[in-house]
Design a protein around this motif. Structure first.
Motif, PDB file in Angstrom:
ATOM      1  N   GLY A  39       0.811  -1.332  -0.087  1.00 37.12           N
ATOM      2  CA  GLY A  39      -0.004  -0.243   0.109  1.00 37.12           C
ATOM      3  C   GLY A  39       0.894   1.229   0.033  1.00 37.12           C
ATOM      4  N   GLU A  40       0.228   2.340   0.417  1.00 38.48           N
ATOM      5  CA  GLU A  40       0.925   3.486   0.357  1.00 38.48           C
ATOM      6  C   GLU A  40       1.710   3.944   1.652  1.00 38.48           C
ATOM      7  OE1 GLU A  40      -0.947   7.090  -1.429  1.00 38.48           O
ATOM      8  OE2 GLU A  40      -0.737   8.177   0.539  1.00 38.48           O
ATOM      9  N   ALA A  41       0.933   3.962   2.752  1.00 35.69           N
ATOM     10  CA  ALA A  41       1.549   4.831   3.897  1.00 35.69           C
ATOM     11  C   ALA A  41       0.686   4.493   5.245  1.00 35.69           C
ATOM     12  CB  ALA A  41       1.971   6.065   4.036  1.00 35.69           C
ATOM     13  N   PRO A  42       1.106   4.102   6.369  1.00 36.54           N
ATOM     14  CA  PRO A  42       0.132   4.039   7.320  1.00 36.54           C
ATOM     15  C   PRO A  42      -0.726   5.125   7.583  1.00 36.54           C
ATOM     16  CG  PRO A  42       2.456   3.447   8.087  1.00 36.54           C
ATOM     17  CD  PRO A  42       2.480   4.183   6.708  1.00 36.54           C
ATOM     18  N   GLY A  43      -1.847   5.063   8.066  1.00 35.83           N
ATOM     19  CA  GLY A  43      -2.844   6.038   8.501  1.00 35.83           C
ATOM     20  C   GLY A  43      -3.002   6.026   9.960  1.00 35.83           C
ATOM     21  N   GLU A  46      -3.481   2.747  11.843  1.00 30.74           N
ATOM     22  CA  GLU A  46      -2.191   1.915  11.757  1.00 30.74           C
ATOM     23  C   GLU A  46      -1.027   2.321  12.705  1.00 30.74           C
ATOM     24  OE1 GLU A  46      -4.122   3.043   9.004  1.00 30.74           O
ATOM     25  OE2 GLU A  46      -5.016   1.307   8.414  1.00 30.74           O
ATOM     26  N   PRO A  52      -0.191  -2.501   9.709  1.00 32.95           N
ATOM     27  CA  PRO A  52      -0.723  -1.952   8.317  1.00 32.95           C
ATOM     28  C   PRO A  52      -2.128  -2.525   7.991  1.00 32.95           C
ATOM     29  CG  PRO A  52       0.785  -3.551   7.813  1.00 32.95           C
ATOM     30  CD  PRO A  52       0.610  -3.472   9.280  1.00 32.95           C
ATOM     31  N   PHE A  53      -2.884  -1.456   7.421  1.00 28.82           N
ATOM     32  CA  PHE A  53      -4.577  -1.939   6.946  1.00 28.82           C
ATOM     33  C   PHE A  53      -5.192  -2.313   8.111  1.00 28.82           C
ATOM     34  CE2 PHE A  53      -2.302  -1.386   2.681  1.00 28.82           C
ATOM     35  CZ  PHE A  53      -3.180  -0.634   1.971  1.00 28.82           C
ATOM     36  N   SER A  57     -10.061   1.486   5.473  1.00 29.17           N
ATOM     37  CA  SER A  57      -9.396   0.873   4.253  1.00 29.17           C
ATOM     38  C   SER A  57      -9.040  -0.392   4.418  1.00 29.17           C
ATOM     39  CB  SER A  57      -7.923   1.710   3.756  1.00 29.17           C
ATOM     40  OG  SER A  57      -8.306   3.010   3.700  1.00 29.17           O
ATOM     41  N   ASN A  80       3.429  -1.483   3.312  1.00 29.92           N
ATOM     42  CA  ASN A  80       3.466  -0.343   2.768  1.00 29.92           C
ATOM     43  C   ASN A  80       4.727   0.179   2.041  1.00 29.92           C
ATOM     44  OD1 ASN A  80       0.385   0.706   3.292  1.00 29.92           O
ATOM     45  ND2 ASN A  80       1.087   0.454   5.197  1.00 29.92           N
ATOM     46  N   HIS A 154      -6.648   1.799  -5.059  1.00 28.63           N
ATOM     47  CA  HIS A 154      -6.568   1.767  -3.588  1.00 28.63           C
ATOM     48  C   HIS A 154      -8.056   1.611  -2.686  1.00 28.63           C
ATOM     49  CE1 HIS A 154      -5.416   3.164   0.746  1.00 28.63           C
ATOM     50  NE2 HIS A 154      -4.223   2.838   0.242  1.00 28.63           N
TER      51      HIS A 154
HETATM   52  N1  URA Z   1      -3.642   2.995   3.722  1.00 26.84           N
HETATM   53  C1  URA Z   1      -2.509   2.486   2.989  1.00 26.84           C
HETATM   54  O1  URA Z   1      -2.050   2.696   2.095  1.00 26.84           O
HETATM   55  N2  URA Z   1      -1.843   1.582   4.157  1.00 26.84           N
HETATM   56  C2  URA Z   1      -2.541   1.476   5.104  1.00 26.84           C
HETATM   57  O2  URA Z   1      -1.917   0.702   6.000  1.00 26.84           O
HETATM   58  C3  URA Z   1      -3.452   2.000   5.581  1.00 26.84           C
HETATM   59  C4  URA Z   1      -4.098   2.892   4.701  1.00 26.84           C
END
Ligand code: URA
Length: 187
Positions: A39-43, A46, A52-53, A57, A80, A154
């Motif tokens: 994925g992209e990055a933690p929110g 997370e 993660p995730f 999402s 991510n 995404h």
């Molecule tokens: N979106 C992401 O890309 N990664 C995550 O871990 C959570 C939300």
């Protein structure tokens, strides 16, 4: 990732995100899986839980995976492109992606996945170096480092576009994940 690498990653201060994050979010799932999802990055969730995730999402993603009979904890290794939450969930900067790349490369080397799913434009750009619209890229098999790579929308985009109609993003993502499931079954 394990042992000293895991420790080093968990205390990484290679970029400015180290000063705003709560935790370094490394992975969930099975490090021996044939399928790796990036994925992209933690929110916020997370960052708080260190996994993660796990927010909205993540729940949407897990549901889609279950629908094609992929068990997120057994059949996938999930991570991510960057391991620390950017403030206000902004997109990761080039320098942050570059600083974090060694951890992603380490994860790829350890897991050695047969198939990679890239969720969203940041992951696609990080791995494939392609800057482009996800509408064109999703569902198109790519090859990277001898591995099959599937770009998909995404899950946060799917939450903003919840139409259940045939041909809508949700339906297309189900088709893409079904193609991934099928590829995993091929010898
Ligand atoms: N979106 C992401 O890309 N990664 C995550 O871990 C959570 C939300």
């Amino acid at each position: 990732m394990s042992g000293s690498n895991l420790e080093a990653c968990s205390s990484c201060r290679a970029c400015d995100l180290a000063s705003t994050r709560k935790t370094v979010v490394i992975s969930r799932g099975n490090p021996e899986a044939d399928l790796m999802l990036i994925g992209e990055a933690p929110g916020a969730q997370e960052d708080a839980q260190g996994v993660p995730f796990v927010g909205r999402s993540g729940r949407a993603l897990d549901q889609l995976l279950w629908e094609v009979e992929l068990d997120p904890e057994r059949d996938l290794y999930i991570c991510n492109a960057i391991k620390c939450r950017p403030p206000k969930n902004r997109r990761p900067k080039k320098g942050e992606l570059a600083s974090c790349r060694l951890w992603l490369d380490l994860q790829l080397a350890v897991v050695n996945p047969k198939v990679i799913v890239l969720t969203g434009a940041t992951a696609v750009e990080a791995i494939l170096g392609i800057k482009g619209g996800m509408t064109q890229l999703r569902g198109q098999w790519q090859t990277w480092d001898g591995r099959s790579v599937m770009p998909i929308f995404h899950p946060s985009y799917l939450l903003r576009n919840p139409s259940k109609a045939t041909g809508a993003p949700l339906d297309l993502t189900r088709q893409d994940l079904a193609a991934v499931q099928q590829r995993l079954c091929e010898p």
